[in-house]
Design a protein around this motif. Structure first.
Motif, PDB file in Angstrom:
ATOM      1  N   ASN A 104       0.900  -1.090   0.066  1.00 20.80           N
ATOM      2  CA  ASN A 104      -0.078   0.257  -0.104  1.00 20.80           C
ATOM      3  C   ASN A 104       0.853   1.212  -0.016  1.00 20.80           C
ATOM      4  O   ASN A 104       1.678   1.252   0.953  1.00 20.80           O
ATOM      5  N   LEU A 105       0.748   2.019  -0.988  1.00 21.17           N
ATOM      6  CA  LEU A 105       1.618   3.211  -1.263  1.00 21.17           C
ATOM      7  C   LEU A 105       1.480   4.413  -0.150  1.00 21.17           C
ATOM      8  O   LEU A 105       2.126   5.137   0.055  1.00 21.17           O
ATOM      9  N   GLU A 106       0.378   4.291   0.296  1.00 18.90           N
ATOM     10  CA  GLU A 106      -0.117   5.445   1.330  1.00 18.90           C
ATOM     11  C   GLU A 106       0.493   4.994   2.880  1.00 18.90           C
ATOM     12  O   GLU A 106       0.700   6.016   3.634  1.00 18.90           O
ATOM     13  N   GLU A 107       0.829   3.706   2.868  1.00 17.76           N
ATOM     14  CA  GLU A 107       1.307   3.271   4.178  1.00 17.76           C
ATOM     15  C   GLU A 107       2.711   3.510   4.160  1.00 17.76           C
ATOM     16  O   GLU A 107       3.408   2.447   5.181  1.00 17.76           O
ATOM     17  N   VAL A 108       3.572   3.920   3.622  1.00 15.95           N
ATOM     18  CA  VAL A 108       4.914   3.973   3.317  1.00 15.95           C
ATOM     19  C   VAL A 108       5.396   4.753   4.340  1.00 15.95           C
ATOM     20  O   VAL A 108       5.000   5.648   4.786  1.00 15.95           O
ATOM     21  N   PHE A 109       6.318   4.055   5.645  1.00 21.32           N
ATOM     22  CA  PHE A 109       6.912   4.979   6.574  1.00 21.32           C
ATOM     23  C   PHE A 109       8.159   4.443   6.998  1.00 21.32           C
ATOM     24  O   PHE A 109       8.481   3.409   6.394  1.00 21.32           O
ATOM     25  N   GLU A 110       9.060   5.297   7.760  1.00 22.49           N
ATOM     26  CA  GLU A 110      10.308   4.949   8.146  1.00 22.49           C
ATOM     27  C   GLU A 110      10.423   4.208   9.143  1.00 22.49           C
ATOM     28  O   GLU A 110       9.898   4.444  10.151  1.00 22.49           O
ATOM     29  N   ASN A 111      10.883   3.216   9.285  1.00 21.37           N
ATOM     30  CA  ASN A 111      11.331   2.444  10.420  1.00 21.37           C
ATOM     31  C   ASN A 111      12.720   2.701  10.945  1.00 21.37           C
ATOM     32  O   ASN A 111      13.488   2.443  10.439  1.00 21.37           O
ATOM     33  N   ARG A 112      12.586   3.224  11.972  1.00 20.97           N
ATOM     34  CA  ARG A 112      13.828   3.542  12.694  1.00 20.97           C
ATOM     35  C   ARG A 112      14.803   2.233  12.838  1.00 20.97           C
ATOM     36  O   ARG A 112      16.047   2.361  12.666  1.00 20.97           O
ATOM     37  N   GLU A 113      14.168   1.122  13.427  1.00 23.26           N
ATOM     38  CA  GLU A 113      15.048   0.048  13.593  1.00 23.26           C
ATOM     39  C   GLU A 113      15.803  -0.448  12.135  1.00 23.26           C
ATOM     40  O   GLU A 113      17.112  -0.731  11.999  1.00 23.26           O
ATOM     41  N   GLN A 114      14.998  -0.358  11.164  1.00 26.56           N
ATOM     42  CA  GLN A 114      15.573  -0.697   9.895  1.00 26.56           C
ATOM     43  C   GLN A 114      16.466  -0.033   9.156  1.00 26.56           C
ATOM     44  O   GLN A 114      17.574  -0.344   8.620  1.00 26.56           O
ATOM     45  N   ILE A 115      16.408   1.540   9.565  1.00 28.47           N
ATOM     46  CA  ILE A 115      17.275   2.452   9.127  1.00 28.47           C
ATOM     47  C   ILE A 115      18.756   2.139   9.973  1.00 28.47           C
ATOM     48  O   ILE A 115      19.763   2.152   9.283  1.00 28.47           O
ATOM     49  N   GLU A 116      18.662   1.914  11.089  1.00 31.47           N
ATOM     50  CA  GLU A 116      19.655   1.798  11.981  1.00 31.47           C
ATOM     51  C   GLU A 116      20.515   0.451  11.514  1.00 31.47           C
ATOM     52  O   GLU A 116      21.868   0.351  11.483  1.00 31.47           O
ATOM     53  N   ILE A 117      19.703  -0.698  11.272  1.00 34.36           N
ATOM     54  CA  ILE A 117      20.499  -1.685  10.669  1.00 34.36           C
ATOM     55  C   ILE A 117      21.004  -1.637   9.319  1.00 34.36           C
ATOM     56  O   ILE A 117      22.349  -1.818   9.370  1.00 34.36           O
ATOM     57  N   SER A 118      20.537  -0.632   8.727  1.00 35.26           N
ATOM     58  CA  SER A 118      21.161  -0.574   7.218  1.00 35.26           C
ATOM     59  C   SER A 118      22.471   0.396   7.587  1.00 35.26           C
ATOM     60  O   SER A 118      23.396   0.148   7.132  1.00 35.26           O
TER      61      SER A 118
END
Length: 108
Positions: free
Chosen positions: A58-72
């Motif tokens: 769902n394109l409207e429910e795109v959100f930033e996940n802090r944990e995912q960003i930290e892992i990356s």
């Protein structure tokens, strides 16, 4: 004066030839080891990021996940696979096997 990136290190080519007797063979071994490390790191990263995968597209429910960003970011900060492979090779932690020589020894 500009700072030199930490990934740039001057190396003595004679050090590469010590273990195999040939600089080019050593570079080939390092390259293969770097590929192994790269594949392993990619698998680890993908398995950690798979936890955050959503089944809904769902394109409207795109959100930033802090944990995912930290892992990356963690994986981006790791030393490059080539640098790790070079260090392993120079420390003698990489086993070098030459199949041609092994088959000749067996046939003798």
């Amino acid at each position: 004066m500009a700072a030199v990136p930490s990934s740039i290190v001057t190396r003595n080519m004679a050090d590469f030839a010590k273990q195999t007797g040939n600089v080019y063979k050593s570079v080939s071994v390092i390259s293969k080891r770097a590929n192994q490390i790269s594949v392993k790191l990619k698998e680890e990263l993908n398995s950690k990021l798979a936890e955050f995968a959503t089944t809904v597209d769902n394109l409207e429910e795109v959100f930033e996940n802090r944990e995912q960003i930290e892992i990356s970011k963690y994986y981006e900060r790791l030393p490059k696979p080539t640098n790790l492979a070079i260090e392993e090779f120079l420390e003698g932690n990489v086993y070098v096997r030459t199949p041609d020589v092994e088959t000749e020894e067996i046939s003798l």
